[in-house]
Design a protein around this motif. Structure first.
Motif, PDB file in Angstrom:
ATOM      1  N   THR A   1      12.309 -10.623 -18.143  1.00 12.61           N
ATOM      2  CA  THR A   1      12.771 -12.284 -17.994  1.00 12.61           C
ATOM      3  C   THR A   1      14.051 -12.046 -18.543  1.00 12.61           C
ATOM      4  OG1 THR A   1      10.514 -12.588 -18.646  1.00 12.61           O
ATOM      5  CG2 THR A   1      11.908 -14.249 -19.333  1.00 12.61           C
ATOM      6  N   ARG A   2      14.688 -11.655 -20.169  1.00  8.82           N
ATOM      7  CA  ARG A   2      15.713 -10.882 -20.636  1.00  8.82           C
ATOM      8  C   ARG A   2      16.634 -10.997 -19.343  1.00  8.82           C
ATOM      9  NH1 ARG A   2      16.193  -8.062 -25.237  1.00  8.82           N
ATOM     10  NH2 ARG A   2      18.206  -7.861 -25.102  1.00  8.82           N
ATOM     11  N   TYR A   3      16.298 -10.396 -19.048  1.00  8.78           N
ATOM     12  CA  TYR A   3      17.668  -9.793 -18.013  1.00  8.78           C
ATOM     13  C   TYR A   3      17.501 -11.289 -16.836  1.00  8.78           C
ATOM     14  CZ  TYR A   3      19.595  -7.893 -13.630  1.00  8.78           C
ATOM     15  OH  TYR A   3      20.259  -7.136 -12.288  1.00  8.78           O
ATOM     16  N   GLN A   4      16.601 -11.258 -16.390  1.00  7.70           N
ATOM     17  CA  GLN A   4      16.794 -12.483 -14.932  1.00  7.70           C
ATOM     18  C   GLN A   4      17.260 -14.027 -16.105  1.00  7.70           C
ATOM     19  OE1 GLN A   4      12.888 -13.313 -13.960  1.00  7.70           O
ATOM     20  NE2 GLN A   4      12.650 -11.691 -12.147  1.00  7.70           N
ATOM     21  N   SER A   5      17.593 -14.325 -17.903  1.00  6.15           N
ATOM     22  CA  SER A   5      18.131 -15.211 -18.085  1.00  6.15           C
ATOM     23  C   SER A   5      19.547 -15.048 -18.474  1.00  6.15           C
ATOM     24  CB  SER A   5      16.605 -15.422 -18.919  1.00  6.15           C
ATOM     25  OG  SER A   5      17.715 -16.682 -19.902  1.00  6.15           O
ATOM     26  N   LEU A   6      20.223 -14.056 -18.291  1.00  2.00           N
ATOM     27  CA  LEU A   6      20.980 -13.770 -18.737  1.00  2.00           C
ATOM     28  C   LEU A   6      21.956 -13.473 -17.408  1.00  2.00           C
ATOM     29  CD1 LEU A   6      20.788 -10.719 -21.347  1.00  2.00           C
ATOM     30  CD2 LEU A   6      22.118 -12.263 -21.494  1.00  2.00           C
ATOM     31  N   VAL A   7      21.547 -13.031 -16.528  1.00  2.00           N
ATOM     32  CA  VAL A   7      22.207 -12.814 -14.813  1.00  2.00           C
ATOM     33  C   VAL A   7      22.340 -14.072 -13.924  1.00  2.00           C
ATOM     34  CG1 VAL A   7      21.906 -10.264 -14.489  1.00  2.00           C
ATOM     35  CG2 VAL A   7      20.439 -11.967 -13.584  1.00  2.00           C
ATOM     36  N   GLU A   8      21.852 -15.318 -14.909  1.00  2.00           N
ATOM     37  CA  GLU A   8      22.049 -16.746 -14.315  1.00  2.00           C
ATOM     38  C   GLU A   8      22.324 -17.089 -15.595  1.00  2.00           C
ATOM     39  OE1 GLU A   8      17.532 -18.341 -14.145  1.00  2.00           O
ATOM     40  OE2 GLU A   8      17.538 -16.741 -12.138  1.00  2.00           O
ATOM     41  N   GLU A   9      22.763 -17.098 -16.361  1.00  2.00           N
ATOM     42  CA  GLU A   9      23.821 -17.466 -17.128  1.00  2.00           C
ATOM     43  C   GLU A   9      24.936 -17.319 -17.420  1.00  2.00           C
ATOM     44  OE1 GLU A   9      23.298 -20.182 -19.886  1.00  2.00           O
ATOM     45  OE2 GLU A   9      22.033 -20.523 -18.503  1.00  2.00           O
ATOM     46  N   LEU A  10      25.516 -15.476 -16.768  1.00  5.92           N
ATOM     47  CA  LEU A  10      26.468 -15.282 -17.450  1.00  5.92           C
ATOM     48  C   LEU A  10      27.431 -15.587 -15.453  1.00  5.92           C
ATOM     49  CD1 LEU A  10      25.956 -12.188 -19.457  1.00  5.92           C
ATOM     50  CD2 LEU A  10      27.203 -13.520 -19.844  1.00  5.92           C
ATOM     51  N   ARG A  11      28.821 -16.328 -15.753  1.00  5.98           N
ATOM     52  CA  ARG A  11      29.851 -16.420 -14.650  1.00  5.98           C
ATOM     53  C   ARG A  11      30.264 -15.250 -13.918  1.00  5.98           C
ATOM     54  NH1 ARG A  11      32.803 -21.164 -14.315  1.00  5.98           N
ATOM     55  NH2 ARG A  11      31.521 -21.604 -15.444  1.00  5.98           N
ATOM     56  N   CYS A  12      29.903 -14.846 -12.885  1.00  5.04           N
ATOM     57  CA  CYS A  12      30.940 -13.727 -11.968  1.00  5.04           C
ATOM     58  C   CYS A  12      32.245 -13.584 -12.436  1.00  5.04           C
ATOM     59  CB  CYS A  12      30.445 -13.839 -10.902  1.00  5.04           C
ATOM     60  SG  CYS A  12      31.654 -11.782 -10.181  1.00  5.04           S
ATOM     61  N   PRO A  13      32.727 -12.933 -13.252  1.00  6.22           N
ATOM     62  CA  PRO A  13      34.593 -12.428 -13.003  1.00  6.22           C
ATOM     63  C   PRO A  13      35.544 -13.239 -11.869  1.00  6.22           C
ATOM     64  CG  PRO A  13      33.177 -10.703 -14.530  1.00  6.22           C
ATOM     65  CD  PRO A  13      32.668 -11.380 -12.852  1.00  6.22           C
ATOM     66  N   LYS A  14      34.765 -12.060 -11.051  1.00  4.69           N
ATOM     67  CA  LYS A  14      35.340 -12.280  -9.351  1.00  4.69           C
ATOM     68  C   LYS A  14      35.445 -14.139  -8.916  1.00  4.69           C
ATOM     69  CE  LYS A  14      36.181 -10.275  -5.503  1.00  4.69           C
ATOM     70  NZ  LYS A  14      35.718  -8.634  -4.309  1.00  4.69           N
TER      71      LYS A  14
END
Length: 136
Positions: free
Chosen positions: A34-47
């Motif tokens: 759950t933490r993983y899914q939350s973080l990857v949805e909140e962090l923006r791709c630099p590219k």
């Protein structure tokens, strides 16, 4: 010619399946997942700029998802992971930038402009009322 198209099609399918298989991650706990899914949805791709890590298919997004996974499994907190990403890629990776003097206008600028517009509207209405009162 058909044979060559078939070979390219099979190679493409094999590459896409290997990419999907590489993305399957096993977590020690459901909370980590759950933490993983939350973080990857909140962090923006630099590219990709306007895609989060979960939606992006770029190479750097794949690497960052793996990095987030590793850090979660190592027991790092969400804040430590976010701090690492910000230190490495800047505040651009955050969809919701932190409150600071540098982001003051980003957070409060629309409200300031709305207030200025409202004051200008009230000023115009009041001056028009005064003019109409004198005309009568």
């Amino acid at each position: 010619m058909r044979c060559i198209k078939g070979i390219f099609l099979l190679c493409g399918m094999w590459l896409s399946l290997s990419a999907v298989a590489q993305e399957e991650m096993t977590f020690r706990t459901e909370l980590n997942k759950t933490r993983y899914q939350s973080l990857v949805e909140e962090l923006r791709c630099p590219k990709c700029q306007n895609q989060n890590l979960a939606d992006s298919g770029s190479g750097i997004a794949v690497d960052l998802r793996e990095q987030v996974y590793q850090m979660i499994e190592q027991g790092k907190t969400d804040q430590e992971i976010v701090d690492y990403m910000v230190a490495r890629y800047g505040e651009f990776v955050l969809y919701r930038p932190q409150h600071s003097t540098a982001t003051f206008l980003l957070w409060y600028g629309p409200f300031i402009l709305l207030g200025i517009g409202l004051l200008a509207f009230i000023f115009v209405v009041m001056t028009n009322r005064k003019r109409q009162g004198r005309a009568l």
